[in-house]
Design a protein around this motif. Structure first.
Motif, PDB file in Angstrom:
ATOM      1  N   UNK A 385       0.842  -1.189   0.000  1.00  0.00           N
ATOM      2  CA  UNK A 385       0.000   0.000   0.000  1.00  0.00           C
ATOM      3  C   UNK A 385       0.881   1.244   0.000  1.00  0.00           C
ATOM      4  N   UNK A 386       0.884   1.952  -1.109  1.00  0.00           N
ATOM      5  CA  UNK A 386       1.766   3.115  -1.249  1.00  0.00           C
ATOM      6  C   UNK A 386       1.319   4.281  -0.380  1.00  0.00           C
ATOM      7  N   UNK A 387       0.074   4.245   0.124  1.00  0.00           N
ATOM      8  CA  UNK A 387      -0.414   5.359   0.919  1.00  0.00           C
ATOM      9  C   UNK A 387       0.136   5.352   2.340  1.00  0.00           C
ATOM     10  N   UNK A 388       0.320   4.146   2.914  1.00  0.00           N
ATOM     11  CA  UNK A 388       0.749   4.144   4.312  1.00  0.00           C
ATOM     12  C   UNK A 388       1.824   3.128   4.658  1.00  0.00           C
ATOM     13  N   UNK A 389       2.275   2.319   3.695  1.00  0.00           N
ATOM     14  CA  UNK A 389       3.405   1.445   3.966  1.00  0.00           C
ATOM     15  C   UNK A 389       4.687   2.123   3.489  1.00  0.00           C
ATOM     16  N   UNK A 390       5.723   1.990   4.265  1.00  0.00           N
ATOM     17  CA  UNK A 390       6.971   2.643   3.923  1.00  0.00           C
ATOM     18  C   UNK A 390       7.956   1.713   3.254  1.00  0.00           C
ATOM     19  N   UNK A 391       9.241   2.023   3.460  1.00  0.00           N
ATOM     20  CA  UNK A 391      10.314   1.265   2.821  1.00  0.00           C
ATOM     21  C   UNK A 391      10.310  -0.191   3.267  1.00  0.00           C
ATOM     22  N   UNK A 392       9.965  -0.434   4.544  1.00  0.00           N
ATOM     23  CA  UNK A 392       9.945  -1.816   5.031  1.00  0.00           C
ATOM     24  C   UNK A 392       8.934  -2.648   4.255  1.00  0.00           C
ATOM     25  N   UNK A 393       7.757  -2.077   3.964  1.00  0.00           N
ATOM     26  CA  UNK A 393       6.755  -2.794   3.180  1.00  0.00           C
ATOM     27  C   UNK A 393       7.237  -3.081   1.777  1.00  0.00           C
ATOM     28  N   UNK A 394       7.913  -2.096   1.165  1.00  0.00           N
ATOM     29  CA  UNK A 394       8.491  -2.313  -0.158  1.00  0.00           C
ATOM     30  C   UNK A 394       9.506  -3.453  -0.117  1.00  0.00           C
ATOM     31  N   UNK A 395      10.360  -3.417   0.881  1.00  0.00           N
ATOM     32  CA  UNK A 395      11.402  -4.439   0.998  1.00  0.00           C
ATOM     33  C   UNK A 395      10.792  -5.825   1.170  1.00  0.00           C
ATOM     34  N   UNK A 396       9.810  -5.950   2.046  1.00  0.00           N
ATOM     35  CA  UNK A 396       9.204  -7.271   2.277  1.00  0.00           C
ATOM     36  C   UNK A 396       8.595  -7.828   0.994  1.00  0.00           C
ATOM     37  N   UNK A 397       7.932  -6.986   0.220  1.00  0.00           N
ATOM     38  CA  UNK A 397       7.303  -7.456  -1.009  1.00  0.00           C
ATOM     39  C   UNK A 397       8.342  -7.788  -2.067  1.00  0.00           C
ATOM     40  N   UNK A 398       9.281  -6.871  -2.300  1.00  0.00           N
ATOM     41  CA  UNK A 398      10.289  -7.108  -3.338  1.00  0.00           C
ATOM     42  C   UNK A 398      11.146  -8.319  -3.008  1.00  0.00           C
ATOM     43  N   UNK A 399      11.460  -8.509  -1.726  1.00  0.00           N
ATOM     44  CA  UNK A 399      12.313  -9.613  -1.311  1.00  0.00           C
ATOM     45  C   UNK A 399      11.637 -10.956  -1.554  1.00  0.00           C
ATOM     46  N   UNK A 400      10.376 -11.097  -1.133  1.00  0.00           N
ATOM     47  CA  UNK A 400       9.702 -12.388  -1.292  1.00  0.00           C
ATOM     48  C   UNK A 400       9.440 -12.684  -2.764  1.00  0.00           C
ATOM     49  N   UNK A 401       9.156 -11.657  -3.549  1.00  0.00           N
ATOM     50  CA  UNK A 401       8.919 -11.878  -4.977  1.00  0.00           C
ATOM     51  C   UNK A 401      10.206 -12.295  -5.675  1.00  0.00           C
ATOM     52  N   UNK A 402      11.323 -11.655  -5.337  1.00  0.00           N
ATOM     53  CA  UNK A 402      12.611 -12.060  -5.923  1.00  0.00           C
ATOM     54  C   UNK A 402      12.932 -13.506  -5.576  1.00  0.00           C
ATOM     55  N   UNK A 403      12.622 -13.910  -4.356  1.00  0.00           N
ATOM     56  CA  UNK A 403      12.900 -15.286  -3.942  1.00  0.00           C
ATOM     57  C   UNK A 403      12.023 -16.267  -4.706  1.00  0.00           C
ATOM     58  N   UNK A 404      10.730 -15.967  -4.804  1.00  0.00           N
ATOM     59  CA  UNK A 404       9.815 -16.926  -5.423  1.00  0.00           C
ATOM     60  C   UNK A 404       9.990 -16.999  -6.932  1.00  0.00           C
ATOM     61  N   UNK A 405      10.261 -15.887  -7.588  1.00  0.00           N
ATOM     62  CA  UNK A 405      10.515 -15.934  -9.036  1.00  0.00           C
ATOM     63  C   UNK A 405      11.770 -16.759  -9.310  1.00  0.00           C
ATOM     64  N   UNK A 406      12.776 -16.680  -8.432  1.00  0.00           N
ATOM     65  CA  UNK A 406      14.002 -17.464  -8.616  1.00  0.00           C
ATOM     66  C   UNK A 406      13.725 -18.951  -8.636  1.00  0.00           C
ATOM     67  N   UNK A 407      12.663 -19.387  -7.942  1.00  0.00           N
ATOM     68  CA  UNK A 407      12.344 -20.813  -7.899  1.00  0.00           C
ATOM     69  C   UNK A 407      11.891 -21.351  -9.256  1.00  0.00           C
ATOM     70  N   UNK A 408      11.591 -20.481 -10.219  1.00  0.00           N
ATOM     71  CA  UNK A 408      11.287 -20.986 -11.557  1.00  0.00           C
ATOM     72  C   UNK A 408      12.535 -21.562 -12.220  1.00  0.00           C
ATOM     73  N   UNK A 409      13.690 -21.158 -11.750  1.00  0.00           N
ATOM     74  CA  UNK A 409      14.958 -21.725 -12.221  1.00  0.00           C
ATOM     75  C   UNK A 409      15.465 -22.785 -11.236  1.00  0.00           C
ATOM     76  N   UNK A 410      15.605 -22.393  -9.978  1.00  0.00           N
ATOM     77  CA  UNK A 410      16.190 -23.272  -8.963  1.00  0.00           C
ATOM     78  C   UNK A 410      15.059 -23.874  -8.129  1.00  0.00           C
ATOM     79  N   UNK A 411      14.537 -24.977  -8.600  1.00  0.00           N
ATOM     80  CA  UNK A 411      13.328 -25.583  -8.081  1.00  0.00           C
ATOM     81  C   UNK A 411      12.348 -25.835  -9.210  1.00  0.00           C
ATOM     82  N   UNK A 412      12.538 -25.136 -10.345  1.00  0.00           N
ATOM     83  CA  UNK A 412      11.712 -25.334 -11.525  1.00  0.00           C
ATOM     84  C   UNK A 412      12.475 -26.055 -12.617  1.00  0.00           C
TER      85      UNK A 412
END
Length: 574
Positions: A385-412
């Protein structure tokens, strides 16, 4: 029948006998009704049929499979003997070993599907009086009932926590915001005002699967081990208003004999381990999607799904529907997902031959699960939520997405040959996600965040965050296992070890390998993928031996043999 074949059926072990069978395919069909997805009248079991086809590697009159908490009602066997010589003909024998249909050898399957140990999760399927010779194709088709696990167990096929859905019905004086919205009599007031009438509310649940490490056997009879890869074909007879997701896209939809249902037939997967099969079925999920390009030049659809959200809770605006709120919450994270895919294509030099990737945000789960074509996670990490989540929210989302997309190679593209070979999946994805993080969110220094991170007050520290910092903590705790002895079958501590210790080890090897020449670690990873993707399985040593070979080509290791260097690296692992 030779006595030796009968003796095979007295097997009483708990591990699969690897010298008897080679799995080739699974054809799984299941029936879902509205009650399976209802919060008011939920069904706690599901009826299914699985046909598992395998090659008999030696003469046998029985098959050892992993089966746990499945009530088997019918077993059919088909044995196909290949043609012998140029003038030979293929012969096929089909029989019903047990079941209530006319012609079955037994009414009850208790004597046909026999647990190898009391209460165990391995069973012998006795095919007598039939038997299969070596190099013969065998198909066992089993009809059964499987239990649906509650949310607090979340393994096998499980039901989520209840979530609210707004169906858009209002009084005639209100403004209908269509689906999942609120109805405002006076749009200048908030929902706490008596003049507000919320849309009629219903509650729903969804079904999802979580098979790692050994819970596929709770959903279908299988060779439940990463090494037993096979093709999977899934057919789901589900309510017509339900969304059904799996590793691959549906190839066709046809009318069902069940009222208000539709039959979805999914295309065959590529060879996968049983724990990688995934299924999500829900009455209501909101989504946002984008496209990237596959290795063949065709589009890859990346879609983010999440449970419906209450728009007032997120935006405090009366004229925002739940669908609109979802689009806003997924706007930035969809950008992360498409950028992450492009990063991994560039880094690995390989674009997987897939047509879609689904990232699914569920409610009430504390883990992520990546599989070919699909990943599930907590919806609060998938949304931002760009209205009230800060950098920590961005980090949590970007981090988990980077990890899960990587599984299409390493695990896929490749996966661990055994549960002890987690370096090539969890270790690699955790190490690489910080390179991805710097690419998709340049304001976040990936290399620094890999070394150290302090979460805001009262906020959790996700499992993969600051792996080098967490690895240092593990080294100070005597009961935490080494990377070699840790297994992702053993619980949360071991999962953290496989991720964090694996990533920290790879970071150390990278600093050694690239001391004089940047890019050598990337070249090692590319070589590893190129060599391993044909087999689809890889071990820790497959990766480490490539890195060790690279190290022997530079000082101070030029006079060290690959085997000696690999032995030294493995002392760090153990």
């Amino acid at each position: 029948m030779p006595a030796a074949l009968r003796d095979l059926c007295s097997y009483n072990g708990t591990a699969l006998p690897s010298n008897r069978f080679k799995a080739s395919s699974y054809d799984i069909s299941l029936l879902l009704t509205q009650d399976h997805l209802s919060a008011e009248t939920p069904l706690n079991t599901v009826n299914a049929t699985t046909a598992v086809t395998f090659l008999a590697l030696q003469d046998t009159a029985c098959v050892v499979l992993n089966i746990d908490n499945l009530t088997v009602s019918q077993v059919n066997v088909t044995i196909t003997v290949p043609a012998n010589g140029t003038n030979g003909t293929t012969t096929t024998t089909t029989a019903c070993l047990c079941g209530l249909q006319p012609g079955c050898l037994a009414d009850n399957c208790v004597g046909v599907v026999v647990p190898t140990t009391p209460g165990g999760s391995t069973a012998v399927v006795d095919m007598q009086p039939y038997y299969a010779m070596a190099n013969t194709s065998v198909q066992l088709s089993m009809a059964y009932t499987a239990a649906i696990a509650p949310a607090d167990m979340s393994h096998g096929l499980w039901r989520s926590l209840t979530y609210a859905v707004y169906d858009g019905s209002c009084d005639t004086n209100g403004q209908d915001f269509a689906h999942f919205g609120f109805c405002a009599v006076n749009s200048t007031r908030d929902p706490d005002d008596p003049d507000w009438t919320p849309a009629a509310l219903y509650k729903a649940t969804l079904l999802s699967t979580s098979f790692a490490p050994h819970y596929a056997r709770n959903f279908f009879p299988c060779f439940d081990d990463p090494a037993y890869q096979a093709l999977f074909k899934l057919t789901v007879d589900a309510p017509s208003n339900a969304l059904v997701l799996s590793n691959v896209a549906p190839s066709s939809t046809t009318p069902s004999s069940t009222v208000n249902n539709t039959v979805l037939s999914f295309v065959n997967t590529r060879p996968m381990s049983p724990h990688q099969l995934s299924l999500v079925a829900a009455r209501a999920l909101n989504s946002s999607s984008g496209q990237v390009t596959s290795s063949s030049g065709s589009p890859v659809n990346i879609t983010l799904y999440t449970v419906p959200v209450n728009p007032w809770n997120f935006f405090q605006a009366p004229n925002v529907t739940s669908s609109q709120a979802t689009a806003a919450l997924l706007k930035r994270t969809l950008g992360y997902a498409t950028s992450a895919y492009n990063f991994y294509v560039s880094y690995t030099g390989i674009a997987p031959n897939i047509t879609k990737i689904d990232l699914v945000g569920l409610i009430g789960i504390t883990y992520t699960l990546g599989a070919p074509g699909i990943s599930i996670m907590d919806y609060e990490r998938l949304t931002y939520n760009e209205l009230w989540q800060g950098v920590y929210g961005q980090f949590r989302s970007a981090d988990v997405i980077c990890h899960e997309i990587a599984h299409q190679w390493f695990g896929g593209l490749i996966t661990s040959a055994s549960w002890s070979d987690s370096l090539v999946t969890e270790g690699l994805t955790t190490w690489l996600e910080y390179k991805c993080l710097s690419a998709v969110a340049p304001q976040m220094p990936g290399s620094a965040l890999m070394r150290h991170y302090v979460a805001p007050f009262m906020q959790p520290l996700p499992a993969h965050v600051a792996p080098q910092m967490q690895e240092e903590f593990f080294d100070d705790v005597p009961f935490v296992p080494s990377l070699a002895s840790a297994s992702i079958t053993a619980g949360r501590i071991d999962q953290l070890v496989t991720s964090c210790k694996g990533a920290a080890l790879l970071a150390s090897l990278e600093s050694m390998l690239e001391a004089s020449q940047p890019g050598k670690m990337q070249a090692a990873v590319q070589t590893f993928l190129q060599r391993s993707q044909a087999a689809g399985l890889a071990t820790n040593n497959d990766l480490l031996s490539i890195i060790a070979t690279q190290l022997t080509q530079q000082a101070p290791f030029t006079n060290t043999s690959v085997s000696d260097l690999l032995s030294g690296i493995n002392t760090w692992v153990s």
